[in-house]
Each structure stands twice: as C-alpha cells, then as structure tokens.
Design a protein around this motif. Structure first.
Motif, short mmCIF file in Angstrom:
data_model
loop_
_atom_site.label_atom_id
_atom_site.label_comp_id
_atom_site.label_asym_id
_atom_site.label_seq_id
_atom_site.Cartn_x
_atom_site.Cartn_y
_atom_site.Cartn_z
N ALA A 1 1.19 3.87 -3.05
CA ALA A 1 0.77 5.29 -2.78
C ALA A 1 1.82 6.36 -2.95
O ALA A 1 1.27 7.54 -3.59
CB ALA A 1 -0.04 5.19 -1.32
N LYS B 1 -6.98 -0.70 1.87
CA LYS B 1 -6.50 0.47 2.25
C LYS B 1 -6.03 1.42 1.10
O LYS B 1 -6.45 2.47 1.02
CB LYS B 1 -5.34 0.59 3.53
N LEU B 2 -5.42 0.75 0.07
CA LEU B 2 -4.85 1.40 -1.00
C LEU B 2 -6.07 1.93 -1.76
O LEU B 2 -5.93 3.00 -2.25
CB LEU B 2 -3.94 0.31 -1.88
N ILE C 1 -6.63 10.99 -2.97
CA ILE C 1 -5.54 11.78 -3.64
C ILE C 1 -5.99 12.37 -4.91
O ILE C 1 -6.49 11.47 -5.99
CB ILE C 1 -4.38 10.85 -4.01
N GLU D 1 1.00 9.15 -5.89
CA GLU D 1 0.90 10.63 -5.55
C GLU D 1 2.28 11.26 -6.17
O GLU D 1 1.90 12.43 -6.32
CB GLU D 1 1.20 10.61 -3.93
N VAL E 1 -8.85 5.63 -9.86
CA VAL E 1 -9.23 4.41 -8.95
C VAL E 1 -10.08 3.56 -9.52
O VAL E 1 -11.20 3.88 -9.91
CB VAL E 1 -9.24 4.72 -7.47
N THR F 1 0.85 -1.30 -0.01
CA THR F 1 0.02 0.09 0.00
C THR F 1 0.95 1.37 -0.02
O THR F 1 0.67 2.04 -0.68
CB THR F 1 -0.74 0.03 1.25
N THR F 2 1.80 1.19 0.75
CA THR F 2 2.74 2.41 0.90
C THR F 2 3.46 2.64 -0.27
O THR F 2 3.55 3.68 -0.54
CB THR F 2 3.63 2.40 2.23
N LEU G 1 -7.29 5.18 0.20
CA LEU G 1 -6.26 6.17 0.23
C LEU G 1 -6.00 6.79 -1.14
O LEU G 1 -6.23 8.03 -1.23
CB LEU G 1 -4.62 5.41 0.52
N CYS G 2 -6.19 6.06 -2.25
CA CYS G 2 -5.99 6.69 -3.50
C CYS G 2 -7.11 7.48 -4.02
O CYS G 2 -6.97 8.13 -4.56
CB CYS G 2 -5.52 5.64 -4.60
N VAL H 1 -4.88 3.41 -10.58
CA VAL H 1 -4.79 2.29 -9.60
C VAL H 1 -5.78 1.45 -9.71
O VAL H 1 -6.89 1.88 -9.53
CB VAL H 1 -4.64 3.07 -8.29
#
Length: 376
Positions: A21, A42-43, A50, A25, A55, A17-18, A46-47, A35
């Motif tokens: 991301a 979570k990805l 942004i 970003e 997504v 995920t990190t 999260l995306c 994505v």
C-alpha cells in the motif's frame, strides 16, 4: 513505468499489506500502478479506496487440489501480461511468485522484469521449484532486514542481485499525539476505568507467533498491587476462543483489551505508555516502526530483524524470546519513571524521522525498478 504488485494473502492485515500500500500510493503520481490481490484481503479493500490505482480481484491458489484454479489464474495473468505489457511485476510471496512464473513461461511479446520481496524468516527452499523461480521469474530480490538477507546464503536466490531495503513508515501520518489527544485515545480504547493505568500495547496482531501471550504472562506474575496498575491493549484480528481461554487461565481477562480489526491504529498507539513486539519470527516489523514514529519506546525480542529497530535502553528494550520473567523484571524497572519513558519516546521519534521515513524506502525501491527497466 507500468507496475503490477501481487499478493496472495486473503486475510485482513499483515506487513505485506502495509508494504504494498505504501509503495502503490507513493508511486501512483508518476507511474501506472496495478494491484492484484484476493477480494477478501485488506490490501484489495484498501487499494480500492486510493485514487489512480487499478485493483484486480485475483486469488493465488497454491495447493495441488486447486489445480483448476491455478490454471485459471495463470491464464488470467498471461492475458494481463500480454495486454498491459507491464514493466515491473513485484511479487510478495511464494504462491503469487509461482503463478507469475507460470504466466511468463512462453509469453509472447514483452516480458516484465520480476522483483521478489522476502518479508519473513521462513527457510528458503533449495528445491527445484526455487531454482525455477530464480531462473525464469526473478530479476531482483529485496529483503527487508540484514538478518533476512542472510537467509538467502546457500540458496538459489544467492545468485540474484539482492538489495536490503528496510520497511519505511509515513512519519507524518504516524505522529505523536499531544497529552490531551492521548488521554482521549486512552479513554476511547480501554475505557475510563483503565485509562489512568500504565498501558502496554501492541499493534503487531494476535497471531500466536507474535508472542503477546508472554506479555500477559509477565504481568500476571507481578504482585497483585502492581498488576492492578497495569493494562494491556492489543490491536489485530479477533483472538480465537483458545487464545481468550489462555488469558482467562492466567487470571488476566480484566487486564487485557483487544482492539479488533482497526482501519486506523493511531488512536490505539496513542493510548500506550510503551509498545511491544515479542515475536518468535519477525523479519523487521512495520508495527514496531509505527509505534516508534508515534513516540513510543518499544520492547522487542532478540528475534530476526527486530533488534535492527531499537537501541537497547535508548529508544526501546531488547529481551530474549519466550521469556516472561525477563519481561516482568523489565516492567518492574521501568514503571514509575515517566520522564525517562518520555525521553526514550522522543528518541524513538527522532530515529523514525531519520531512519524509518517512507521516502527513503520508496526511493530505493523505485531505483531498483529503474535499473531493471534500463537494463532490458
């Protein structure tokens, strides 16, 4: 460039995920970023937050009994490839890699170049499926540590061009809190009754292979008067009932705080005196690098790529895997030395600024994309 990132993980967090991301970003200002991830991940969430990232709600089924879902996802991917004409598809696990390959077979028009990142220490298969993915859907392999690169020796992926690009972190986002902010974080995370204790912590998660129970065991073995001065803070998914029972059986329930499913782990890290990642399987560890960027020396095991993060005795410590006795011995040695720990934390921060900063990670990954698109 038009870049699609895929990830099969359905859960809340993880290094994948990190990794995605940060790339998404960082590159969205100059490239068109897409994505594709399961909506429960979570990805995905999260995306969506942004700007300027497309997504797509997409699961990546992989089990034979899910053949209908596999066929459906393959069809959706094929349609996306034909319509969007991606320059790069960057896959991050076997399930999404496999489905991207299925979608590429017989693709009409432009074929995207496929980059595969190996994030873990799982053995790399030499079977027919791996051979197919290498031949038809792998134009470049990125590995996140030198140790991980050695796992490719003797496998079909050894035929590919491979780049070692360690994970980078945003050192402007992960920065050391001042003393006042750190104290506030300690009270917030563990409560005023524990805020004055020596806090050892981790944001590497609660999975069993992360080895956090070894820290609990190590502190449980210390003399009562020493144990009473220490507290453990662990961020991640909610621990299972079996894991909580393990902690209780060690008599440590009152000495451990679980900070569950944090969107922002920085206050948690700020509360630590030292960090730890005691994994039994770890390719490199974003968590370790985030803690070091916030000025925390970190205890790591001699597992996988973890030793590539720390210089033992300078900005962290190296201990054997599954060895609570070694951990407790180290804790007895380092507690009560605040100035030494502060100096080691400053060294950890300096290392992160020079070697872990995300700009180099993003630039090297983008350079791979550019080489691939120029060679088409």
């Amino acid at each position: 460039m038009k870049i699609l990132y895929t990830n099969f993980h359905v859960s809340y967090g993880g290094g994948h995920t990190t990794y995605i991301a940060i790339l998404a970003e960082s590159l969205r200002a100059h490239h068109e970023i897409w994505v594709a991830a399961p909506p429960t991940s979570k990805l995905y969430l999260l995306c969506q937050s942004i700007p300027n990232i497309n997504v797509v709600d997409m699961p990546f089924p992989s089990k034979p009994r899910e053949w209908r879902e596999i066929f459906s996802t393959r069809k959706r991917l094929r349609t996306m490839f034909e319509k969007e004409r991606f320059d790069i598809v960057h896959v991050n696990g076997s399930p999404d890699h496999r489905l991207v390959m299925y979608a590429i077979f017989g693709l009409h028009g432009k074929r995207p170049r496929v980059v595969y990142t190996k994030h873990n220490l799982l053995p790399v298969g030499k079977h027919f499926g791996s051979q197919l993915r290498v031949k038809y859907a792998t134009d470049h392999v990125i590995v996140v540590s030198r140790h991980t690169s050695r796992l490719l020796d003797g496998t079909p992926y050894a035929k590919c061009e491979v780049s070692v690009i360690p994970n980078g972190v945003d050192v402007e986002h992960f920065y050391p809190f001042n003393d006042e902010a750190s104290q506030h974080a300690r009270v917030r995370m563990v409560g005023p009754e524990h805020a004055g204790k020596f806090i050892v912590g981790s944001v590497a998660g609660t999975a069993d292979y992360k080895g956090w129970i070894d820290m609990v065991t190590a502190i449980a073995s210390l003399p009562v008067r020493v144990r009473a001065t220490m507290h453990i803070l662990i961020a991640g998914e909610s621990p299972s009932s079996a894991q909580r029972q393990q902690v209780a059986q060690l008599g440590m329930s009152e000495h451990v705080t679980f900070a569950e499913n944090l969107l922002d782990v920085r206050p948690c890290i700020a509360a630590f005196d030292i960090g730890f990642v005691l994994s039994y399987a770890e390719a490199i560890s974003f968590a370790c690098r985030e803690m070091m960027a916030m000025g925390k020396p970190v205890i790591v095991t001699d597992c996988g790529g973890l030793p590539e993060n720390v210089s033992d005795g300078e900005d962290g410590w190296l201990v054997p895997q599954r060895d609570p006795d070694a951990i407790s011995s180290l804790l007895r040695e380092i507690t009560g030395k605040p100035e030494t720990l502060r100096a080691m934390g400053a060294s950890a921060r300096r290392k992160s600024e020079v070697h872990f900063e995300k700009t180099l990670f993003v630039q090297e990954t983008e350079a791979v994309y550019r080489r691939l698109t120029m060679s088409t």
